[in-house]
Design an enzyme around this catalytic site. Sequence first.
Site, mmCIF file in Angstrom:
data_model
loop_
_atom_site.group_PDB
_atom_site.id
_atom_site.type_symbol
_atom_site.label_atom_id
_atom_site.label_comp_id
_atom_site.label_asym_id
_atom_site.label_seq_id
_atom_site.Cartn_x
_atom_site.Cartn_y
_atom_site.Cartn_z
ATOM 1 N N LYS A 196 0.855 -1.190 0.000
ATOM 2 C CA LYS A 196 0.000 0.000 0.000
ATOM 3 C C LYS A 196 0.880 1.225 0.000
ATOM 4 O O LYS A 196 2.018 1.116 0.471
ATOM 5 C CB LYS A 196 -0.959 0.024 1.190
ATOM 6 C CG LYS A 196 -0.351 -0.142 2.576
ATOM 7 C CD LYS A 196 0.778 0.685 3.050
ATOM 8 C CE LYS A 196 0.612 2.177 3.218
ATOM 9 N NZ LYS A 196 1.902 2.833 3.670
ATOM 10 N N TYR A 210 -4.094 4.913 6.333
ATOM 11 C CA TYR A 210 -4.544 3.976 7.382
ATOM 12 C C TYR A 210 -5.833 4.482 8.028
ATOM 13 O O TYR A 210 -6.733 3.695 8.334
ATOM 14 C CB TYR A 210 -3.466 3.794 8.456
ATOM 15 C CG TYR A 210 -2.273 3.005 7.997
ATOM 16 C CD1 TYR A 210 -2.327 1.620 7.903
ATOM 17 C CD2 TYR A 210 -1.082 3.636 7.663
ATOM 18 C CE1 TYR A 210 -1.228 0.890 7.482
ATOM 19 C CE2 TYR A 210 0.021 2.916 7.240
ATOM 20 C CZ TYR A 210 -0.067 1.545 7.146
ATOM 21 O OH TYR A 210 1.024 0.828 6.717
HETATM 22 P P1 NDP Z 1 12.596 1.558 1.420
HETATM 23 O O1 NDP Z 1 13.127 2.760 0.746
HETATM 24 O O2 NDP Z 1 13.274 1.122 2.681
HETATM 25 O O3 NDP Z 1 12.595 0.311 0.431
HETATM 26 C C1 NDP Z 1 12.314 0.422 -0.924
HETATM 27 C C2 NDP Z 1 13.291 -0.448 -1.705
HETATM 28 O O4 NDP Z 1 12.927 -0.395 -3.065
HETATM 29 C C3 NDP Z 1 14.755 0.045 -1.668
HETATM 30 O O5 NDP Z 1 15.462 -0.406 -0.534
HETATM 31 C C4 NDP Z 1 15.298 -0.526 -2.953
HETATM 32 O O6 NDP Z 1 15.607 -1.895 -2.712
HETATM 33 C C5 NDP Z 1 14.105 -0.533 -3.888
HETATM 34 N N1 NDP Z 1 14.112 0.560 -4.874
HETATM 35 C C6 NDP Z 1 14.100 0.370 -6.218
HETATM 36 N N2 NDP Z 1 14.092 1.534 -6.852
HETATM 37 C C7 NDP Z 1 14.125 2.498 -5.915
HETATM 38 C C8 NDP Z 1 14.164 3.920 -5.977
HETATM 39 N N3 NDP Z 1 14.134 4.576 -7.142
HETATM 40 N N4 NDP Z 1 14.200 4.598 -4.815
HETATM 41 C C9 NDP Z 1 14.211 3.956 -3.633
HETATM 42 N N5 NDP Z 1 14.177 2.596 -3.523
HETATM 43 C C10 NDP Z 1 14.139 1.876 -4.653
HETATM 44 O O7 NDP Z 1 11.046 1.837 1.673
HETATM 45 P P2 NDP Z 1 10.045 1.009 2.596
HETATM 46 O O8 NDP Z 1 10.544 -0.361 2.795
HETATM 47 O O9 NDP Z 1 9.716 1.807 3.795
HETATM 48 O O10 NDP Z 1 8.719 1.004 1.680
HETATM 49 C C11 NDP Z 1 8.585 0.136 0.577
HETATM 50 C C12 NDP Z 1 7.123 -0.082 0.253
HETATM 51 O O11 NDP Z 1 6.464 -0.670 1.365
HETATM 52 C C13 NDP Z 1 6.326 1.182 -0.059
HETATM 53 O O12 NDP Z 1 5.340 0.890 -1.006
HETATM 54 C C14 NDP Z 1 5.668 1.527 1.265
HETATM 55 O O13 NDP Z 1 4.509 2.305 1.113
HETATM 56 C C15 NDP Z 1 5.382 0.142 1.789
HETATM 57 N N6 NDP Z 1 5.312 0.093 3.254
HETATM 58 C C16 NDP Z 1 4.261 -0.542 3.816
HETATM 59 C C17 NDP Z 1 4.153 -0.635 5.178
HETATM 60 C C18 NDP Z 1 3.023 -1.372 5.779
HETATM 61 O O14 NDP Z 1 2.867 -1.324 6.985
HETATM 62 N N7 NDP Z 1 2.238 -2.098 4.999
HETATM 63 C C19 NDP Z 1 5.136 -0.007 6.075
HETATM 64 C C20 NDP Z 1 6.252 0.582 5.374
HETATM 65 C C21 NDP Z 1 6.315 0.636 4.007
HETATM 66 P P3 NDP Z 1 16.888 -2.608 -3.353
HETATM 67 O O15 NDP Z 1 18.099 -1.895 -2.786
HETATM 68 O O16 NDP Z 1 16.761 -3.999 -2.911
HETATM 69 O O17 NDP Z 1 16.774 -2.430 -4.830
#
Ligand code: NDP
Length: 373
Positions: free
Chosen positions: A136, A225
């Site tokens: 989400k 949320y």
């Molecule tokens: P992060 O930035 O920590 O993780 C995103 C990952 O996506 C990065 O670590 C990277 O992984 C990859 N990535 C690929 N392209 C990009 C880019 N252009 N910029 C940044 N990252 C990129 O974010 P979150 O983990 O906090 O969030 C990820 C998703 O999860 C979102 O959709 C967020 O809304 C959702 N979320 C949901 C939650 C919930 O409770 N359901 C809570 C927190 C987040 P790599 O290095 O492996 O390529």
Amino acid sequence: MFLRQAGQAVATVIVAGPAAASAPSPLDDAMQYDDQKKVGFAIVGLGKFATQQMMPAFKDCKHARIAALVSGSPDKAKKLARQYGVEAKNIYNYENFDTIKDNPEVDVVYIVLPVGLHAEYTIRATKAGKHVLTEKPMATSPEDCQKMIDACQKAGKKLMVAYRAQYEPFNLDAIARIRKGELGKLLQITADHGRSVDPTGDKADSWRVQKKLAGGGSLMDIGIYSLNATRYLTGEEPVEVTAIESTDKNDPRFQEVEDRIHFTLRFPSGVLATCTSSYSIQEVKRYRVFGDKAWLDLDPATDYKEHNLKIGDKNGERKPNVDEGNQFAAELDHMAECVLNNTTPKTPGEEGLRDIRLIHAIYDTRTGKRVKV
Ligand code: NDP
């Protein structure tokens, strides 16, 4: 691989338009939770949420397992692959992701990327013949949500939006109490979600203040949320929204996205919901539901753990016991069971689309005509 089956402005916008609880599956008894029979998930994007919350939850899953990793950071992917027993051949990057179509170990692609990338990876996953679980908010626009729905439909694949609160026991308990009439006639809801976004200190927040990748500010990320809760608590779709926004444009964090946005919703039964969303206050994740007989308070309501439920009426307050369980594992297992049983997810693409439509309606009203009082 599992054994496959056959198959500051106040204005008003009128919007059209619920979600329920999952029943125990016959698979629970029938399967011995043999890892090779579990549904294989490819985790796309190994960021904060994927690595700190979701991947550790697979150990509690009955029907889901990590089969592959997709990442732009090869060293991180290799390290996590070793930690979770994923074979090196099942590590992908964003360029060769489409070759996942040749990997029969992967059944579901789980997209944990910045929001602006959800649509692209959903569409690529369906072209690779995979089911999709996406984080989400579903996407940055209703148009992208619709494209994701259409792509999954065309490919005959499942699409689920990871609304973990709808798999979380305290929220399910709240819904059940409301449906049983424990609060009497439902009249109003207040819901608050806020935190201090830190794009320079927390890498996971850096994309959250970029409009293209986040789609918006606090409302897209956490206000959703509050919004989603009002819909699953009432079991209704709102027919009117009003909104008011306050964002300090001198704050470098808010050059592209909003900070605080308050919105109200009117539901067909007459229930009114008042919600707040903020990117500049200390953490809050709560709601309170008021009926004519009693109120129900969940604070926190949508955290990762340690939820706190209170119910009050004319005789005083009480704190019912609810087993916290593992909401992340429950959500993953639900997706896996939908694949195994060929059933529709409880939180399908259409559920994600409804929220994104409402979010855009809220955005549309925040700059509406002001009435000076
Ligand atoms: P992060 O930035 O920590 O993780 C995103 C990952 O996506 C990065 O670590 C990277 O992984 C990859 N990535 C690929 N392209 C990009 C880019 N252009 N910029 C940044 N990252 C990129 O974010 P979150 O983990 O906090 O969030 C990820 C998703 O999860 C979102 O959709 C967020 O809304 C959702 N979320 C949901 C939650 C919930 O409770 N359901 C809570 C927190 C987040 P790599 O290095 O492996 O390529």
